[in-house]
Design an enzyme around this catalytic site. Structure first.
Site, short mmCIF file in Angstrom:
data_model
loop_
_atom_site.label_atom_id
_atom_site.label_comp_id
_atom_site.label_asym_id
_atom_site.label_seq_id
_atom_site.Cartn_x
_atom_site.Cartn_y
_atom_site.Cartn_z
CG ASP A 36 -34.88 -28.63 -2.66
OD1 ASP A 36 -35.43 -29.70 -2.35
OD2 ASP A 36 -33.65 -28.47 -2.68
CG ASP A 299 -61.09 -34.25 38.28
OD1 ASP A 299 -61.72 -35.32 38.36
OD2 ASP A 299 -61.63 -33.13 38.25
N GLY A 434 -61.06 -43.94 33.09
CA GLY A 434 -61.57 -45.28 33.40
C GLY A 434 -63.02 -45.46 32.99
#
EC number: 1.3.7.7
Length: 513
Positions: A36, A299, A434
């Protein structure tokens, strides 16, 4: 309790330790078994600071199980008091100490007698709350403790400052870009002529907590941590607070206007006039921040209508959803959060800005949702980044939990007007453009692990013959993965093991039917 290899929000003691280690000269003692105590390693690795993490683990071992913890815990508290001389020692319970049902408050009372430092027990239930809820509760507990102490000693500051001033509540260690956000907030407030009274807990001193009531109002930039403290200060001292997150052009303007409305309650008395921040908002929006201009550029218009998924903590996920939908015209198909305790507020905030809302702390549900929607980009945490890599979908990280990449050395705020520029960059750079698709198509890119089912399961028993593989390469890249997935889905439904060109056409006909 559940076994998981990924948790969005950790166990409660991590939240308490984050708050304790954010203050200066505060030491935390964690009553826990080995394993822990990973917080020290995690903070040292992620937060690029020179100081050691002020956390000591009081290990629950076989001797403790046989004889009880009191002697060991009290000894650890008094030892650290002599070695470190902290202002405050916080004893942190864990799940294990809760199971052992030990009276830790009794240990704290005993240790307080022999210690010069203040000693408190973090008052959190490890089976009811997570890391963020525990951090919120611990911060409120520490603030309450020191204001009550100052009130008893007669050292509490009752009068407010002559000039407008604020407390910034909720900046703390391992937060998402918290230190950068804090700098940006200070810069914004300086532009408005507002002093910063105290910043807590990050870099703050517990001895200065008695000065909190001096401020005119409190700012809580993140809902997850600081809201309980702000509510306590409002109830006890009548201090107003602003809990609007200054993310995005609209969010930052709303934040500044809310500050203005609170300051104008005192301004005639102290300044002799009302303040007007509208010219500042106009100047910043039109000329300083590039985001408003960028969102109208060609853009950004190329991104209009693109499908995205947003997932994170309530503050960042809600703000990001609104920025994408309202300021950039991007289609948010699903907005989600892992903060189940704050689900109502989140749903209210994102209603109308997205098609679906998902509230879950199960990363597999998030992964399956992303695989089903097939967005153009994801905005989420480190886990969504992993999911995006599996599904070959770009991901911008906008929320904790995060890894080392999102603890940058450079200046990267997400709040304020400079934050709007960072967000605009992140959004634009997260999409695969693209032309990039076509270039990868022509010249080849990195090898990717393609996922071809509607879930994150890796079981597949299909083989594609050479002709069908050739046919697949003729399909444009931006729809190829979808056609491959649909063909395999058709083959699975019809018990076909080997995929041929005929199977591909049959799948196409079945889909169009």
């Amino acid at each position: 309790m559940k076994l998981a290899y990924w948790m969005y929000a950790g166990p409660a003691h991590i939240g308490t330790l984050r708050v304790a280690s954010s203050f200066r000269n505060v030491h935390a003692i964690m009553h826990a078994p080995l394993g822990d105590d990973y917080f020290n390693v995690m903070r040292s690795m992620l937060e690029r600071e020179r100081d050691f993490t002020p956390v000591t683990a009081s290990i629950v071992d076989r001797h403790v199980l046989a004889r009880g913890s009191q002697e060991k815990v009290v000894e650890n508290i008094t030892r650290k008091d002599k070695e470190e001389r902290p202002d405050l020692i916080v004893l942190t319970p864990t799940c294990t100490s809760s199971i052992l049902q030990e009276d830790l408050q009794n240990f704290v009372d005993r240790a307080s007698i022999a210690s010069n430092s203040d000693v408190i027990l973090a008052d959190v239930n490890h089976y009811r709350v997570n890391e963020l809820q525990a951090a919120d509760r611990t911060l409120e507990q520490v603030v309450r403790y020191y204001l009550d102490k100052a009130r008893r000693q007669g050292t509490l500051s009752q009068s407010i400052t002559e000039k407008p001033s604020v407390n910034i509540i909720g900046m703390f260690t391992l937060g998402f870009h918290n230190q950068h956000d804090c700098k940006e907030l200070k810069r914004l407030l300086q532009d408005l002529g507002i002093q910063v009274n105290e910043v807590i807990p990050e870099g703050g001193s517990v001895e200065n907590l008695r000065n909190l009531p001096k401020a005119w109002l409190n700012l809580v930039p993140y809902r997850e941590v600081g809201l309980m403290t702000a509510l306590y200060l409002e109830k006890e001292f009548g201090m107003p607070y602003v809990a609007t997150t200054p993310m995005g052009i609209v969010g930052t303007a709303e934040f500044v206007r809310q500050i203005q409305s609170h300051i104008n309650k005192w301004a005639p008395m102290f300044l002799g006039k009302l303040v007007d921040y509208e010219p500042y908002i106009d100047q910043q929006t039109r000329f300083i921040s590039q985001a408003a201009w960028f969102s109208r550029s060609i853009d950004c218009q190329n991104l209009t209508g693109k499908k995205v998924v947003v997932f994170g903590d309530t503050t960042h996920a809600a703000s990001m959803t609104k920025i994408l939908a309202r300021e950039m015209g991007i289609h948010v198909v699903c907005a989600g959060t892992y903060c189940k305790h704050d689900a109502d507020w989140f749903k209210e905030q994102v209603q109308g800005y997205c098609d679906e809302i998902l509230v879950t702390d199960d990363h597999t549900q998030v992964g399956d949702m992303i695989a089903r929607i097939e967005p153009a980009a994801i905005f989420g945490s480190q886990m969504e980044r992993h999911i995006g890599k599996r599904l070959d979908i770009p991901c911008g990280v906008i929320s904790a939990p995060v890894h080392i990449q999102n603890f940058p050395l450079g200046y990267r705020p997400f709040l304020g007007y400079e934050g709007t520029n960072q967000i605009a960059d992140l959004v634009y750079n997260s999409f695969t453009l693209g032309m990039e698709d076509h270039l990868l198509e022509m010249f080849g890119g990195h090898d990717t692990k393609e996922v071809i089912t509607k879930s994150l399961s890796t079981d597949t028993d299909f083989t594609w013959d050479s002709e069908s593989q050739l046919e697949l390469t003729k399909i444009p890249g931006f729809v190829r993965a979808k056609i491959k997935r649909n063909t395999e889905k058709f083959a699975r439904q019809n018990g076909v093991a080997k995929i041929t060109v005929e199977v591909m056409y049959a799948a196409k006909e079945a889909l169009n039917a």
